[in-house]
Design a protein around this motif. Structure first.
Motif, short mmCIF file in Angstrom:
data_model
loop_
_atom_site.label_atom_id
_atom_site.label_comp_id
_atom_site.label_asym_id
_atom_site.label_seq_id
_atom_site.Cartn_x
_atom_site.Cartn_y
_atom_site.Cartn_z
N PRO A 106 17.20 14.19 -7.24
CA PRO A 106 16.01 13.43 -7.65
C PRO A 106 15.22 12.98 -6.43
N LEU A 107 13.90 13.09 -6.53
CA LEU A 107 13.00 12.61 -5.50
C LEU A 107 12.13 11.52 -6.11
N VAL A 108 12.19 10.33 -5.53
CA VAL A 108 11.46 9.17 -6.05
C VAL A 108 10.30 8.88 -5.11
N CYS A 109 9.06 8.99 -5.61
CA CYS A 109 7.87 8.75 -4.80
C CYS A 109 7.47 7.28 -4.93
N ALA A 110 7.75 6.50 -3.91
CA ALA A 110 7.44 5.06 -3.91
C ALA A 110 6.30 4.81 -2.93
N GLN A 111 5.08 5.13 -3.38
CA GLN A 111 3.91 5.14 -2.49
C GLN A 111 2.67 4.69 -3.25
N ASN A 112 1.64 4.32 -2.49
CA ASN A 112 0.33 4.09 -3.08
C ASN A 112 -0.30 5.41 -3.49
N GLY A 113 -1.27 5.33 -4.40
CA GLY A 113 -1.99 6.52 -4.81
C GLY A 113 -1.25 7.32 -5.87
N VAL A 114 -1.82 8.47 -6.21
CA VAL A 114 -1.28 9.29 -7.30
C VAL A 114 -0.99 10.72 -6.86
N VAL A 132 4.19 0.89 -7.22
CA VAL A 132 4.76 -0.06 -6.27
C VAL A 132 3.91 -1.33 -6.23
N TRP A 133 4.50 -2.42 -6.66
CA TRP A 133 3.89 -3.74 -6.47
C TRP A 133 4.88 -4.55 -5.66
N LEU A 134 4.74 -4.46 -4.32
CA LEU A 134 5.75 -5.00 -3.41
C LEU A 134 5.03 -5.45 -2.14
N PRO A 135 4.59 -6.68 -2.07
CA PRO A 135 3.91 -7.16 -0.86
C PRO A 135 4.88 -7.18 0.33
N SER A 136 4.60 -6.34 1.31
CA SER A 136 5.52 -6.22 2.45
C SER A 136 4.73 -5.81 3.69
N THR A 137 5.35 -6.01 4.84
CA THR A 137 4.65 -5.80 6.11
C THR A 137 5.60 -5.16 7.11
N HIS A 138 5.05 -4.19 7.85
CA HIS A 138 5.79 -3.59 8.97
C HIS A 138 4.84 -3.49 10.15
N LEU A 196 -4.04 2.21 -8.36
CA LEU A 196 -5.03 2.89 -7.53
C LEU A 196 -6.34 2.11 -7.50
N LEU A 197 -6.76 1.60 -8.65
CA LEU A 197 -8.01 0.84 -8.68
C LEU A 197 -7.93 -0.40 -7.78
N SER A 198 -6.80 -1.08 -7.80
CA SER A 198 -6.68 -2.26 -6.93
C SER A 198 -6.58 -1.86 -5.47
N ASN A 199 -5.97 -0.69 -5.19
CA ASN A 199 -5.84 -0.23 -3.80
C ASN A 199 -7.16 0.28 -3.21
N LEU A 200 -8.22 0.39 -4.02
CA LEU A 200 -9.51 0.81 -3.47
C LEU A 200 -10.05 -0.24 -2.49
N GLY A 201 -9.53 -1.46 -2.59
CA GLY A 201 -9.92 -2.50 -1.64
C GLY A 201 -9.18 -2.44 -0.32
#
Length: 346
Positions: A106-114, A132-138, A196-201
């Motif tokens: 299994p491959l799990v895509c945990a990323q922004n976008g589609v 992914v709704w995960l506020p995080s910082t690197h 995706l709509l929220s990530n347009l910002g």
């Protein structure tokens, strides 16, 4: 199951660290200075309860790991612009008992976008997508922070393009032991398109700073409305604001972390690190693509896509384009489209 986190940055590092904390076996995949720091000092995960250090196996690719196990789960957490290279690398990796990762794991895509699940499905038979709704910082090699509490994040997941199965439920059960809520949904793409709509910002924040005053919010509303019009024209379903609020509630509340300022989102972080690339082609660019396919003008998203890529290529500082100038550019772009639509064909 053993989780192999391909891309141990903000999302991957948080998921991998939390899974390890809950007792799961985890391998981190990283490169450059981040890989060196992870190997030498462990993953330093800053969360509301303190700083946790996880000393986990770290590899650059499957060759260092050897033959994969039949119970491995690959978690793709690189930025979408890096997905193709990762899929090419990990797809042919051999699995104990025969076959390859692309055929068996299994491959799990945990990323922004589609886009990444679509790319993955060209090579992998068993693809799972995550909203992914995960506020995080690197921002620093070896260090990842996630300020959410009482949950670290909410990860809607399901088989891609649709469906839910026992593998998804097993992965969800592991995530829910690790400070996440992980609803298994049969229509994961519907959640991804809403995200995706929220990530347009993201690009707006990256080039002109936080969306924190009425003029910035008004510009973002225009950008998002353009995206929603495109999805509607394409007949693509997405969850509405009420459904999203009901799902999230107050389950993930951000709190200040010592020595770990939140800064900005994923695109802002890419510019801050001087990564040289940014995800705008797969966020604002996705709207531009759909707009061209369905005859809907997308001047604001095209503008942000271009500016974000310019900033990344030229390694400009995030937030360095004054908001009034961006608004002027947006108004000019929108005005040009309206003028062109009213011009007769030659």
């Amino acid at each position: 199951m053993r989780y192999i986190i391909i891309g141990a940055g903000a999302i991957g590092g948080t998921v991998g660290g939390r899974l390890a904390e809950s007792g799961q076996e985890v391998v981190l995949v990283a490169r450059g200075a981040h890989r060196t720091a992870l190997a030498e000092g462990g993953l330093r995960l800053k969360v509301p309860e303190g700083e946790l250090t996880h000393r986990l196996p770290v590899v650059a690719g499957p060759d260092e790991l050897g033959t994969l196990r039949a119970d491995d789960v690959l978690v793709l957490a690189v930025k979408t612009q890096d997905s193709e290279a990762a899929l090419q690398t990990w797809g042919p990796a051999p699995v104990a008992g025969g076959g390859t990762a692309a055929e068996r794991l299994p491959l799990v895509c945990a990323q922004n976008g589609v886009e990444s699940p679509r790319l993955a499905l060209r090579r992998f038979r068993h693809v799972y997508a995550v909203c992914v709704w995960l506020p995080s910082t690197h921002m620093e090699p070896g260090v990842v922070s996630a300020a959410g509490t009482p949950l670290t994040g909410i990860l809607h997941l399901g088989r891609y393009p649709h469906g839910a199965d026992d593998t998804a439920r097993r992965i969800a059960a592991d995530l829910e032991k690790a400070h996440f809520e992980a609803p298994v949904v049969p229509d994961v793409a519907r959640w991804q398109y809403a995200k995706l709509l929220s990530n347009l910002g993201n690009a707006l924040e990256a080039v002109s700073g936080p969306v924190a005053d009425p003029s910035a919010e008004a510009l973002f509303d225009r950008i998002r409305a353009e995206g929603a019009a495109v999805l509607d024209a394409a007949g693509i379903a997405y969850t509405g604001a009420e459904e999203q609020r009901a799902a999230r509630g107050d389950k993930v509340t951000l709190v200040p972390l010592d020595g770990a300022p939140r800064g900005g989102g994923s695109s802002w972080q890419s510019l801050s690190r001087g990564a040289g690339s940014i995800e705008a082609d797969y966020l604002n660019g996705e709207i531009a693509l759909l707009g061209r396919l369905h005859g809907v003008p997308t001047p604001l998203n095209e503008l942000l896509q271009r500016l974000a890529n310019d900033f990344a290529r030229e390694r400009k500082a995030p937030g360095s384009l004054p908001l009034p100038e961006l608004i002027r550019l947006a108004d000019d772009a929108a005005g040009t489209v309206h003028a062109d639509r009213g011009r007769p064909y030659a």
